[in-house]
Design an enzyme around this catalytic site. Structure first.
Site, mmCIF file in Angstrom:
data_model
loop_
_atom_site.group_PDB
_atom_site.id
_atom_site.type_symbol
_atom_site.label_atom_id
_atom_site.label_comp_id
_atom_site.label_asym_id
_atom_site.label_seq_id
_atom_site.Cartn_x
_atom_site.Cartn_y
_atom_site.Cartn_z
ATOM 1 N N SER A 7 0.860 -1.185 0.000
ATOM 2 C CA SER A 7 0.000 0.000 0.000
ATOM 3 C C SER A 7 0.897 1.235 0.000
ATOM 4 O O SER A 7 2.122 1.119 0.183
ATOM 5 C CB SER A 7 -0.897 0.006 1.238
ATOM 6 O OG SER A 7 -0.103 0.248 2.394
ATOM 7 N N ASP B 5 -7.365 3.495 -7.700
ATOM 8 C CA ASP B 5 -8.635 3.506 -6.979
ATOM 9 C C ASP B 5 -9.225 4.914 -6.971
ATOM 10 O O ASP B 5 -9.020 5.688 -6.044
ATOM 11 C CB ASP B 5 -8.437 2.986 -5.553
ATOM 12 C CG ASP B 5 -9.727 3.018 -4.760
ATOM 13 O OD1 ASP B 5 -10.778 3.355 -5.331
ATOM 14 O OD2 ASP B 5 -9.675 2.698 -3.557
ATOM 15 N N HIS C 173 -11.809 -7.246 -2.329
ATOM 16 C CA HIS C 173 -11.111 -6.451 -1.300
ATOM 17 C C HIS C 173 -11.700 -6.751 0.061
ATOM 18 O O HIS C 173 -12.838 -7.200 0.188
ATOM 19 C CB HIS C 173 -11.216 -4.954 -1.612
ATOM 20 C CG HIS C 173 -10.187 -4.515 -2.603
ATOM 21 N ND1 HIS C 173 -9.087 -3.763 -2.269
ATOM 22 C CD2 HIS C 173 -10.077 -4.801 -3.922
ATOM 23 C CE1 HIS C 173 -8.345 -3.591 -3.344
ATOM 24 N NE2 HIS C 173 -8.918 -4.207 -4.371
ATOM 25 N N GLU D 229 -10.887 0.062 -9.301
ATOM 26 C CA GLU D 229 -12.001 -0.119 -8.366
ATOM 27 C C GLU D 229 -13.195 0.708 -8.807
ATOM 28 O O GLU D 229 -13.065 1.877 -9.151
ATOM 29 C CB GLU D 229 -11.569 0.302 -6.956
ATOM 30 C CG GLU D 229 -12.702 0.194 -5.923
ATOM 31 C CD GLU D 229 -12.199 0.268 -4.477
ATOM 32 O OE1 GLU D 229 -11.068 -0.200 -4.207
ATOM 33 O OE2 GLU D 229 -12.926 0.790 -3.620
ATOM 34 N N GLU E 161 -8.846 2.919 4.315
ATOM 35 C CA GLU E 161 -7.626 2.605 3.606
ATOM 36 C C GLU E 161 -6.782 3.853 3.694
ATOM 37 O O GLU E 161 -7.271 4.912 4.078
ATOM 38 C CB GLU E 161 -7.893 2.175 2.151
ATOM 39 C CG GLU E 161 -8.541 3.244 1.317
ATOM 40 C CD GLU E 161 -9.220 2.699 0.065
ATOM 41 O OE1 GLU E 161 -9.900 1.669 0.155
ATOM 42 O OE2 GLU E 161 -9.068 3.338 -0.974
ATOM 43 N N HIS F 222 -12.792 -2.825 4.539
ATOM 44 C CA HIS F 222 -11.458 -3.074 5.081
ATOM 45 C C HIS F 222 -11.525 -3.175 6.605
ATOM 46 O O HIS F 222 -12.222 -2.401 7.240
ATOM 47 C CB HIS F 222 -10.507 -1.917 4.733
ATOM 48 C CG HIS F 222 -10.168 -1.833 3.280
ATOM 49 N ND1 HIS F 222 -10.242 -0.676 2.556
ATOM 50 C CD2 HIS F 222 -9.732 -2.780 2.415
ATOM 51 C CE1 HIS F 222 -9.861 -0.911 1.306
ATOM 52 N NE2 HIS F 222 -9.558 -2.181 1.197
ATOM 53 N N ASP G 249 -1.184 -1.564 -4.114
ATOM 54 C CA ASP G 249 -2.575 -1.533 -3.653
ATOM 55 C C ASP G 249 -3.199 -0.147 -3.931
ATOM 56 O O ASP G 249 -2.555 0.718 -4.545
ATOM 57 C CB ASP G 249 -2.535 -1.891 -2.154
ATOM 58 C CG ASP G 249 -3.827 -2.429 -1.611
ATOM 59 O OD1 ASP G 249 -4.765 -2.673 -2.378
ATOM 60 O OD2 ASP G 249 -3.893 -2.625 -0.373
ATOM 61 N N HIS G 250 -4.418 0.045 -3.436
ATOM 62 C CA HIS G 250 -5.190 1.288 -3.634
ATOM 63 C C HIS G 250 -4.348 2.544 -3.882
ATOM 64 O O HIS G 250 -3.488 2.885 -3.066
ATOM 65 C CB HIS G 250 -6.031 1.605 -2.395
ATOM 66 C CG HIS G 250 -7.016 0.560 -2.062
ATOM 67 N ND1 HIS G 250 -8.324 0.620 -2.480
ATOM 68 C CD2 HIS G 250 -6.904 -0.584 -1.350
ATOM 69 C CE1 HIS G 250 -8.961 -0.439 -2.028
ATOM 70 N NE2 HIS G 250 -8.126 -1.194 -1.342
ATOM 71 N N GLY H 152 -10.674 -8.977 2.418
ATOM 72 C CA GLY H 152 -10.832 -10.417 2.633
ATOM 73 C C GLY H 152 -10.857 -10.819 4.103
ATOM 74 O O GLY H 152 -11.468 -11.832 4.461
ATOM 75 N N SER H 153 -10.222 -10.029 4.961
ATOM 76 C CA SER H 153 -10.155 -10.395 6.385
ATOM 77 C C SER H 153 -11.545 -10.520 6.979
ATOM 78 O O SER H 153 -12.431 -9.708 6.698
ATOM 79 C CB SER H 153 -9.379 -9.328 7.167
ATOM 80 O OG SER H 153 -8.055 -9.292 6.733
ATOM 81 N N ASN I 64 -7.753 -9.809 -1.445
ATOM 82 C CA ASN I 64 -6.815 -9.071 -0.607
ATOM 83 C C ASN I 64 -7.025 -9.390 0.874
ATOM 84 O O ASN I 64 -8.156 -9.364 1.370
ATOM 85 C CB ASN I 64 -7.025 -7.562 -0.780
ATOM 86 C CG ASN I 64 -6.639 -7.070 -2.153
ATOM 87 O OD1 ASN I 64 -6.226 -7.844 -3.009
ATOM 88 N ND2 ASN I 64 -6.770 -5.774 -2.367
ATOM 89 N N VAL I 65 -5.934 -9.652 1.534
ATOM 90 C CA VAL I 65 -5.982 -9.898 2.982
ATOM 91 C C VAL I 65 -4.889 -9.060 3.639
ATOM 92 O O VAL I 65 -3.715 -9.188 3.289
ATOM 93 C CB VAL I 65 -5.752 -11.390 3.312
ATOM 94 C CG1 VAL I 65 -5.821 -11.617 4.824
ATOM 95 C CG2 VAL I 65 -6.755 -12.277 2.587
ATOM 96 N N ASP I 66 -5.279 -8.211 4.547
ATOM 97 C CA ASP I 66 -4.298 -7.415 5.277
ATOM 98 C C ASP I 66 -4.532 -7.508 6.785
ATOM 99 O O ASP I 66 -3.678 -7.984 7.525
ATOM 100 C CB ASP I 66 -4.362 -5.957 4.796
ATOM 101 C CG ASP I 66 -3.272 -5.099 5.403
ATOM 102 O OD1 ASP I 66 -2.304 -5.649 5.957
ATOM 103 O OD2 ASP I 66 -3.369 -3.855 5.345
HETATM 104 O O1 LIG Z 1 -8.510 -4.982 0.694
HETATM 105 C C1 LIG Z 1 -7.479 -5.022 1.339
HETATM 106 C C2 LIG Z 1 -6.265 -4.350 0.868
HETATM 107 O O2 LIG Z 1 -6.515 -3.630 -0.300
HETATM 108 C C3 LIG Z 1 -7.355 -5.792 2.621
HETATM 109 O O3 LIG Z 1 -8.529 -5.707 3.369
HETATM 110 P P1 LIG Z 1 -8.560 -6.351 4.836
HETATM 111 O O4 LIG Z 1 -7.564 -5.583 5.659
HETATM 112 O O5 LIG Z 1 -9.971 -6.158 5.324
HETATM 113 O O6 LIG Z 1 -8.180 -7.781 4.703
HETATM 114 O O1 LIG Z 2 -6.387 -0.645 1.732
HETATM 115 C C1 LIG Z 2 -6.304 -1.507 2.545
HETATM 116 C C2 LIG Z 2 -5.098 -2.174 2.984
HETATM 117 O O2 LIG Z 2 -5.418 -2.829 4.177
HETATM 118 C C3 LIG Z 2 -3.910 -1.256 3.132
HETATM 119 O O3 LIG Z 2 -3.861 -0.712 4.379
HETATM 120 P P1 LIG Z 2 -2.903 0.534 4.713
HETATM 121 O O4 LIG Z 2 -3.243 1.611 3.763
HETATM 122 O O5 LIG Z 2 -3.221 0.851 6.156
HETATM 123 O O6 LIG Z 2 -1.490 0.032 4.540
HETATM 124 ZN ZN LIG Z 3 -11.177 2.081 -2.480
HETATM 125 ZN ZN LIG Z 4 -8.551 -2.948 -0.441
#
Ligand SMILES: O=C(CO)COP(=O)(O)O
Ligand SMILES: O=C[C@H](O)COP(=O)(O)O
Ligand SMILES: [Zn+2]
Ligand SMILES: [Zn+2]
Length: 358
Positions: free
Chosen positions: A61, A143, A264, A173, A181, A225, A108-109, A266-267, A286-288
Site C-alpha cells: 500500500s 482507486d 477487497h 475499483e 484505507e 477493510h 494496492d489502492h 478479505g479479512s 486481498n488480505v491485510d
Molecule cells: O482490501 C485489502 C487491501 O486492499 C485488505 O482488506 P482487509 O484488511 O480487510 O483484509
Molecule cells: O487498503 C487496505 C489495505 O489494508 C492497506 O492498508 P494501509 O493503507 O493501512 O497500509
Molecule cells: Zn477504495
Molecule cells: Zn482494499
C-alpha cells in the site's frame, strides 16, 4: 498440469500475469494478495506460498511502501512511498525465485490524491523496462472510486494506455470499499456505493478491453477493510455473478466469465462468502488485517511467555548473571511473528482453493 507448466517461478509480468489469473478462473480458485510492509513480512508470505505449493500476490500500500523505506523519511511528496515501493519490489524480485513460486508483485489502492506515488512507480517501471524489457512491478491498482464514474474510468484509460505496452496489469475499483484505507476514511459512505451495478462494470470493461485484456475490476459487493463485530458487514458475493452474466450477454453470450474480479477486504470473511466469490470469477482476494494480527500474535505470545528473560540484558529466572542475548535477538521474536503470519497466509490459500497448484 499445474501453474508452473504455464508460468515460471519468480515475479511475473505481461501476459504471464493473465495466464495465471486465467488458469485460476478456469480452475475455480483464487490467489490471496497479502499486504507486506517489510522484508520480514514479504519473506513470511513467500515461505507460506512455497510450503503450500501455491502462486501468491504480494502487494504494497502507499503507507506500507513508506514504511518499507523507513518512517523516518519525509513523505510530503510521496517520495518515501515511491522509494519504499521500489525497495520492496527489488527485494521481492531478488528472493522470489529462491522460493520457487510464481509471484504477482502489486501495488494496492491509489486514490486521486496519491497519484504522485503511482507516477513514481510507473517511472520506475519504465526505467526497468528499458533495461530488462519488462516492468519492475507486475501490476498496479488505481482507486478513483470516490470520484465521479466518468473521471474514474477516464483516468484508468489514460494510465492503462501507458501501462499496457510495458506489460503491466491494471486493477481498478468501481464502487467503494468501506472501512479505512490509507488516508481515505470510507466508514460513513452511502450504503448503495458499496454495491457496484453490472452496467457500471460493463462500462469499465468496454473502456479498458480495447487497450489490453490485462486488467481486473474490484467491484464492490459490500466489502469493508478491517475486521468488525459480526453483522457489521453484509457481503453479497452473488452480485459478482450478475456482473459476469451482464458482460457475457453484452458480448454475445460467451465467454461465460469474461471478467477478472478482485475481492477487497478479505479479512474476517466466511468460507462460504469466499467460495461464492471464487465461483463467480474472483481471481485475487486481498488480505491485510488478519495477517497483520497474525504477525502480532507470534511476537505477542513470545514476549508474554519470555517476559522474565526480556526485562534486562543480563539476569533471568535461571540466574542473576545469565545473559539474555539469545532471547532479545530480533531474529528470534520477529521470526515467531513470521511463523504465525505464514500460517494465516496458508489458511487464506486453503480458503481460496490455492493449495498444491504448482
Ligand atoms: O482490501 C485489502 C487491501 O486492499 C485488505 O482488506 P482487509 O484488511 O480487510 O483484509
Ligand atoms: O487498503 C487496505 C489495505 O489494508 C492497506 O492498508 P494501509 O493503507 O493501512 O497500509
Ligand atoms: Zn477504495
Ligand atoms: Zn482494499
Amino acid at each position: 498440469m499445474g501453474v508452473l507448466d504455464i508460468v515460471p517461478a519468480g515475479v511475473l509480468t505481461g501476459d504471464n500475469v493473465r495466464k495465471l489469473f486465467d488458469y485460476a478462473r478456469k480452475n475455480k480458485f483464487a490467489i490471496p494478495a497479502i499486504n507486506v510492509t517489510s522484508s520480514s513480512s514479504a519473506n513470511a508470505v513467500l515461505e507460506a506460498a512455497r510450503d503450500i505449493k501455491a502462486p501468491i500476490v504480494l502487494q504494497v500500500s502507499q503507507g506500507g511502501s513508506a514504511f518499507f523505506a523507513g518512517k523516518g523519511l519525509a513523505n510530503d511528496k510521496q517520495q518515501a512511498s515511491i522509494t519504499g515501493a521500489i525497495a520492496a519490489a527489488h527485494h521481492i524480485r531478488t528472493v522470489a525465485e529462491s522460493y520457487g513460486v510464481p509471484v504477482v508483485l502489486h501495488s494496492d489502492h491509489c486514490a486521486k490524491k496519491l497519484l504522485p506515488w503511482f507516477d513514481g512507480m510507473l517511472a520506475a517501471d519504465e526505467e526497468y523496462f528499458k533495461a530488462h524489457q519488462e516492468p519492475l512491478f507486475s501490476s498496479h491498482m488505481l482507486d478513483l472510486s470516490e470520484d465521479p464514474k466518468a473521471e474514474n474510468i477516464e483516468t484508468c484509460v489514460k494510465y492503462f494506455k501507458r501501462m499496457a505496452p510495458l506489460g503491466l496489469w491494471l486493477e481498478m475499483e468501481i464502487g467503494i470499499t468501506g472501512g479505512e484505507e490509507d488516508g481515505v476514511d470510507n466508514t460513513g459512505v452511502d450504503n448503495a456505493a458499496l454495491y457496484t451495478q453490472p452496467e457500471d462494470v460493463y462500462e469499465v470493461y468496454q473502456a479498458l478491453n480495447p487497450i489490453s485484456p490485462n486488467f481486473s475490476i474490484a467491484a464492490a459487493f459490500g466489502n469493508v477493510h478491517g475486521v468488525y463485530k459480526p453483522g457489521n458487514v453484509k457481503l453479497q458475493p452473488e452480485l459478482l455473478g450478475r456482473h459476469q452474466e451482464y458482460t457475457c450477454d453484452k458480448l454475445g453470450g460467451s465467454p461465460a466469465q469474461p471478467l477478472y474480479l478482485v475481492f477487497h477486504g478479505g479479512s474476517g470473511s466466511t468460507k462460504e462468502e469466499i467460495s461464492t466469490a471464487v465461483n463467480h470469477g474472483v481471481v485475487k482476494m486481498n488480505v491485510d488485517t488478519d495477517t497483520q494480527f497474525a504477525y502480532l500474535v507470534g511476537i505477542r505470545d513470545y514476549v508474554l511467555k519470555k517476559k522474565d528473560y526480556l526485562m534486562s540484558q543480563v539476569g533471568n529466572p535461571e540466574g542473576a548473571d545469565k545473559p539474555n542475548k539469545k532471547f532479545y535477538d530480533p531474529r528470534v521474536w520477529v521470526r515467531d511473528g513470521e511463523k504465525t503470519m505464514a500460517a494465516r497466509v496458508k489458511e487464506a490459500c486453503k480458503d481460496l482453493g490455492n493449495v498444491d497448484r504448482l
